[in-house]
Design an enzyme around this catalytic site. Structure first.
Site, short mmCIF file in Angstrom:
data_model
loop_
_atom_site.label_atom_id
_atom_site.label_comp_id
_atom_site.label_asym_id
_atom_site.label_seq_id
_atom_site.Cartn_x
_atom_site.Cartn_y
_atom_site.Cartn_z
CB ILE A 1 -63.47 27.65 24.89
CG1 ILE A 1 -63.98 28.77 25.80
CG2 ILE A 1 -64.03 27.82 23.48
CD1 ILE A 1 -63.45 30.14 25.46
N GLY B 1 -55.99 23.17 22.60
CA GLY B 1 -56.59 23.35 23.92
C GLY B 1 -57.87 22.56 24.07
CG LEU C 1 -49.69 24.38 20.80
CD1 LEU C 1 -51.12 24.88 20.63
CD2 LEU C 1 -49.15 23.85 19.48
CE1 TYR D 1 -55.58 35.68 28.29
CE2 TYR D 1 -57.21 37.44 28.40
CZ TYR D 1 -56.88 36.12 28.13
OH TYR D 1 -57.84 35.25 27.67
CG ASP E 1 -54.73 20.43 25.90
OD1 ASP E 1 -53.81 21.03 26.48
OD2 ASP E 1 -55.93 20.68 26.09
N GLY F 1 -54.46 28.45 25.51
CA GLY F 1 -54.01 29.73 26.03
C GLY F 1 -53.91 29.69 27.54
#
Length: 258
Positions: free
Chosen positions: A14, A9, A43, A152, A33, A72
């Protein structure tokens, strides 16, 4: 000493903030990514994770000093299982041999304060059993029942439990690999931007994630905490969930939980 860090990511939020911070310190970052990173991979699939891990290990010359899983999604759907949970655990596990080859390897997973909130026990149990197919069956059932908001928290709760269990399992602590979770509160990233456009959702977030210290945070605040846990200086912290949340977890769960 220059370290080789693999960041999933890495293209935004982040992950992008951490990549910039580490490179500014002189570390080498191998970004993973969907697009625009050194390794482009999906992923969400077992094959994508395996290919990404193999490519990362090859790019690192077989020695990876740290892995940080920032990839995510906050959009309710199957990716909350396939990417948020298995995209972290499967990827990290596949890179364990390359981590073990380092003299100071570290792993940091990005969790969430949401991991403390009500979850679907069937999804969590299937994740912890490493049964992706069953986890997806339960995730689809939750969406069909109008319980998509449990996806989540379920993925992040399972991730934290996996980290605490795995950190002290054979091949990790005994191999000198600290494994921790950083669990942010509300972070101002592209992934969360849409939530702030909805006044009702923003009020709900303020109630669900009260952050008396500093309010909503920039991704750099999370990146700094992650950078320490991923550094060689972290020699004995493992199996921990670090709530980088402006006091949300302490507010919600009180002083008796520690």
């Amino acid at each position: 000493m220059t370290r080789c860090v693999v960041v999933t990511g890495a293209g935004s939020g982040i992950g992008a903030a951490l990549t910039a911070l580490l490179r500014a310190r002189g570390d080498r970052v191998i970004g993973v990514d969907l697009r625009g990173a050194e390794i482009e991979a999906d992923l969400a699939t077992p094959g994508g994770r395996a290919a990404a891990a193999e490519a990362a290990a090859r790019a690192a010359g077989g020695v990876v000093d740290a892995v940080v899983t920032c990839a995510g999604t906050s959009v309710p759907g199957e990716a909350m299982v396939t990417v948020n949970y298995f995209g972290s655990t499967g990827f990290v596990t596949a890179l364990r041999p390359a981590l073990a080859a380092s003299s100071a390897s570290r792993v940091v997973l990005i969790g969430s304060i949401s991991g403390t909130q009500p979850a679907d026990p069937a999804i969590v149990a299937a994740c912890l059993a490493d049964d992706e197919e069953t986890a997806l069956v339960h995730a689809r059932a939750a969406m069909a029942d109008g319980r998509e908001r449990q996806l989540y928290p379920s993925s992040k709760s399972a991730l934290a439990q996996w980290a605490r269990r795995t950190a002290v399992a054979q091949g990790w602590a005994d191999a000198g690999i600290p494994l921790n979770v950083v669990a942010p509160g509300v972070v101002l990233t592209p992934m969360s931007a849409g939530l702030f456009d909805d006044p009702a959702m923003k009020r709900a977030m303020d109630t669900a994630v009260p952050m008396p210290l500093g309010g909503y945070m920039e991704p750099e605040a999370v990146a700094r905490a992650v950078a320490f846990l991923a550094s060689a200086e972290n020699t004995h912290i493992t199996g921990q969930v670090l709530y980088t949340d402006g006091g949300a977890e302490a507010t919600l769960r009180g002083p008796s939980v520690f």
